[in-house]
Design an enzyme around this catalytic site. Structure first.
Site, PDB file in Angstrom:
ATOM      1  N   GLU A 434       1.217  -1.117   0.239  1.00  0.00           N
ATOM      2  CA  GLU A 434       0.555   0.334   0.284  1.00  0.00           C
ATOM      3  C   GLU A 434       1.078   1.439  -0.544  1.00  0.00           C
ATOM      4  O   GLU A 434       0.517   2.448   0.754  1.00  0.00           O
ATOM      5  CB  GLU A 434      -0.586  -0.359   0.800  1.00  0.00           C
ATOM      6  CG  GLU A 434      -2.460  -1.585   1.146  1.00  0.00           C
ATOM      7  CD  GLU A 434      -2.512  -1.156  -0.282  1.00  0.00           C
ATOM      8  OE1 GLU A 434      -2.545   0.374  -1.382  1.00  0.00           O
ATOM      9  OE2 GLU A 434      -3.296  -1.942  -1.140  1.00  0.00           O
ATOM     10  N   GLY A 435       2.658   1.569  -0.992  1.00  0.00           N
ATOM     11  CA  GLY A 435       2.977   2.788  -0.641  1.00  0.00           C
ATOM     12  C   GLY A 435       4.067   2.343  -0.056  1.00  0.00           C
ATOM     13  O   GLY A 435       3.724   2.179   1.403  1.00  0.00           O
TER      14      GLY A 435
END
Ligand SMILES: Cc1cc2nc3c(=O)[nH]c(=O)nc-3n(C[C@H](O)[C@H](O)[C@H](O)COP(=O)(O)OP(=O)(O)OC[C@H]3O[C@@H](n4cnc5c(N)ncnc54)[C@H](O)[C@@H]3O)c2cc1C
Length: 585
Positions: A434-435
């Protein structure tokens, strides 16, 4: 021992103390009961399921992992039964819209319950998270037909969903996605390409799986601006209600460090049928409706794993007897100053990250419910400011607190009799998916500070400075500590403004700016906690955690501020490092 049973009292105490919770409760629609007694009851019920069902699953799923049989993924023994119980009790419906079978409860309730469940078994929580986030996406961007077909099934947990972005050449750099979507005569799209690392990309828990997938259409512009978003189901329902497999093959399940109960799949799409979500070429910006929920979810995973590890360490330190006067029986290791230092550090960190994620959840809901536009915008800006900070800092908390828990347990922490080793393995990915933390720091600098002209920072400084004024006379040293961190943050932000035209200089220190922002944000939470009054155990714990966190906050903030100002010059030495011959990969 597999894990420490979750006591939900500290979580309920934090909900009651969260910034903005009173205001949010006043703004909720009349049919929504999110009062404190209801929250306590919901959390107790969540705790019962987590302790009885998910906690035992945690070790089993870690040891068994998932496997592929006849082209389909099978989860560990007990996972299906746990899922059935979880959905039958309505845990997937909490913060979903009533229109589609949800309970319309505020996000903070869903976050508080997620902490309880993920603490017991983080791998189990991977599916409900993507499902919850996919439902948010479809509410925001799907057409009526797709909403009617998918939302009631997603909300009830009958169907599952994935976020399907990553490819071999497209990790952080999403703009390099090569999966192609070709329009078909019947209005559907044919999807061709390979997606990697897809969590719960296939499994045996739900009747159907919808992949929320980014792909490029023929003739689309290069980069992220050319991406469109599709819903690609694993099965196609025919007009006679028959069901056939869509053209998706599970190539393999990754063999990974942790989260073994969550199958991470390589999926090949060979002419699979999909439908466009929303508008062509707006795929990435639309997907942010899902990504934002996923990032809040990862922050909550981080909190959950950190909280579980800290509780095991606390319990162990009271039981393990070592040291003391040689003429007397040994004392609990909790009696030693260095162990107390570790335990205080862990517990105070857990409480501030819990406060941070809950404050963020409340701001997300206030941005929806506030009546006047200006307040709504302020809450929106504040939530966007806090999101990359919470995603990163809470994820890091899980890694660092579980590592510290191993230290408290000594050799017992390194062998598998205790769950802290698994906690560290499970947590390590929270700062990656998620980054990555690096990309979150980039987002905070480029989007939140520069592109949004610091509106989120301004909203944050306003509420944090108000807290300093409120507590300045009763908590003198603590207020001063936060005040120092806030001044350093404001100074660092204006310093970075000088480098807008030289972003590489600023990128070199973006992580230090995020850390400084995180100390300021957690300092704000800590001051609120330090100011809580009451003699019950949960309140005293909150106040102590807040005061401890603030006791060295200004030193940590000073270091990060100095590193921001230091700039990028020292990276020049990298050329000398890379000049040495490297190992072959
Ligand atoms: C267990 C697991 C589950 C996952 N689940 C999913 C899923 O469900 N769906 C999905 O789509 N993906 C999923 N992923 C993929 C995950 O989102 C990616 O691993 C993540 O986005 C990072 O991409 P990467 O691994 O290719 O790292 P890279 O992009 O190669 O990055 C490697 C390093 O370089 C840094 N870096 C890269 N580019 C830059 C830059 N421009 N500036 C500064 N630093 C940079 C990064 O910060 C990082 O430290 C999962 C991964 C794992 C391990």
């Amino acid at each position: 021992m597999t894990s420490a049973a979750t006591d939900t009292m500290p979580i309920a105490a934090q909900v009651a103390a969260t910034f903005g919770i009173g205001r949010l409760r006043g703004l909720l629609p009349q049919h929504v009961d999110a009062g404190q007694p209801t929250v306590v009851a919901i959390l107790e019920a969540a705790g019962e399921l987590a302790n009885a069902v998910l906690m035992p699953l945690n070790r089993v799923a870690d040891e068994m992992g998932c496997r592929i049989e006849n082209g389909r993924v099978l989860t560990a023994t007990g996972h299906r039964d746990a899922w059935r119980l979880f959905t039958s009790q309505g845990w997937t419906t909490l913060d979903q819209s009533e229109e589609f079978g949800g309970q319309d409860l505020p996000t903070i309730v869903a976050v508080a319950c997620q902490e309880v469940f993920d603490r017991a078994c983080p791998a189990f929580g991977m599916l409900p998270l993507s499902q919850r986030a996919a439902a948010r996406l479809l509410v925001a961007h799907a057409d009526e037909e797709m909403r009617t077909e998918w939302l009631p099934q997603l909300v009830s947990g009958t169907w599952g969903a994935t976020i399907c972005i990553s490819e071999t050449g497209a990790g952080s750099d999403v703009g390099r996605i090569r999966t192609i979507a070709t329009p078909q005569a019947d209005g559907t799209w044919s999807i061709d390409g390979e997606k990697i690392w897809i969590s719960f990309g296939d499994h045996d828990l739900t009747e159907r799986i919808g992949h929320c997938l980014l792909a490029r259409t023929p003739g689309a512009p290069p980069g992220a601006a050319g991406l469109s978003l599709f819903l690609v189901p694993d099965t196609l329902i025919q007009s006679n209600d028959g069901v056939i497999r869509n053209a998706i093959v599970v190539r393999r399940i990754e063999d990974k460090l942790g989260l073994h109960g969550s199958p991470t799949c390589v999926l090949e799409f060979g002419g699979a049928q999909g439908k466009l979500i929303g508008t062509l070429h707006r795929g990435l910006s639309q997907l942010f409706a899902m990504i934002a929920t996923m990032r809040l979810g990862v922050a909550t995973q981080g909190l959950a794993v950190a909280a579980g590890a800290a509780e095991v360490a606390l319990a162990y330190a009271e039981e393990r007897l070592q040291g003391g006067n040689p003429d007397a029986p040994p004392v609990p290791i909790a009696a030693h100053a260095d162990v107390q230092r570790m335990l205080l550090g862990m517990v105070s960190r857990v409480e501030v990250v819990r406060g941070l994620v809950m404050a963020l959840a409340v701001q997300i809901d206030l941005a929806r419910y506030e009546r006047d536009e200006r307040s709504r915008q302020e809450c929106e800006a504040l939530s966007q400011w806090l999101l990359p900070i919470a995603k990163t800092f809470d994820g890091e908390a899980a890694v660092e607190v579980s590592s510290e828990a191993i230290q408290v347990l000594g050799g017992a922490g390194y062998v598998n009799d205790w769950p802290v080793g698994q906690a560290l393995r499970d947590a390590r990915v929270f700062t990656i998916y998620e980054g990555t933390s690096g990309m979150q720091a980039h987002d905070l600098l480029h989007r939140r500070l520069w592109r949004d002209q610091g509106r989120g920072l301004e909203a944050f400084l306003k509420v944090a400075r108000a807290e300093v004024s409120l507590q300045a006379t009763s908590l003198v040293a603590e207020s001063r500590s936060l005040d120092v961190a806030l001044s350093l943050l404001a100074d660092a932000a204006s310093h970075l403004a000088k480098w807008v035209e030289q972003p590489v200089r600023a990128d070199a220190v973006a992580t230090h700016f995020l850390k400084l922002s995180a100390y300021a944000a957690t300092g704000w939470i800590a001051l609120r906690l330090a100011g809580t009054t009451g003699y019950d155990a949960a309140t005293r714990r909150l106040a102590a955690a807040g005061r401890y966190w603030l006791s060295d906050l200004s030193y940590k903030a000073t270091l990060e501020h100095a590193l921001v100002l230091h700039g990028s010059d020292r990276l020049g030495w990298f050329e000398d490092i890379r000049a040495v011959p490297r190992c072959r990969l």
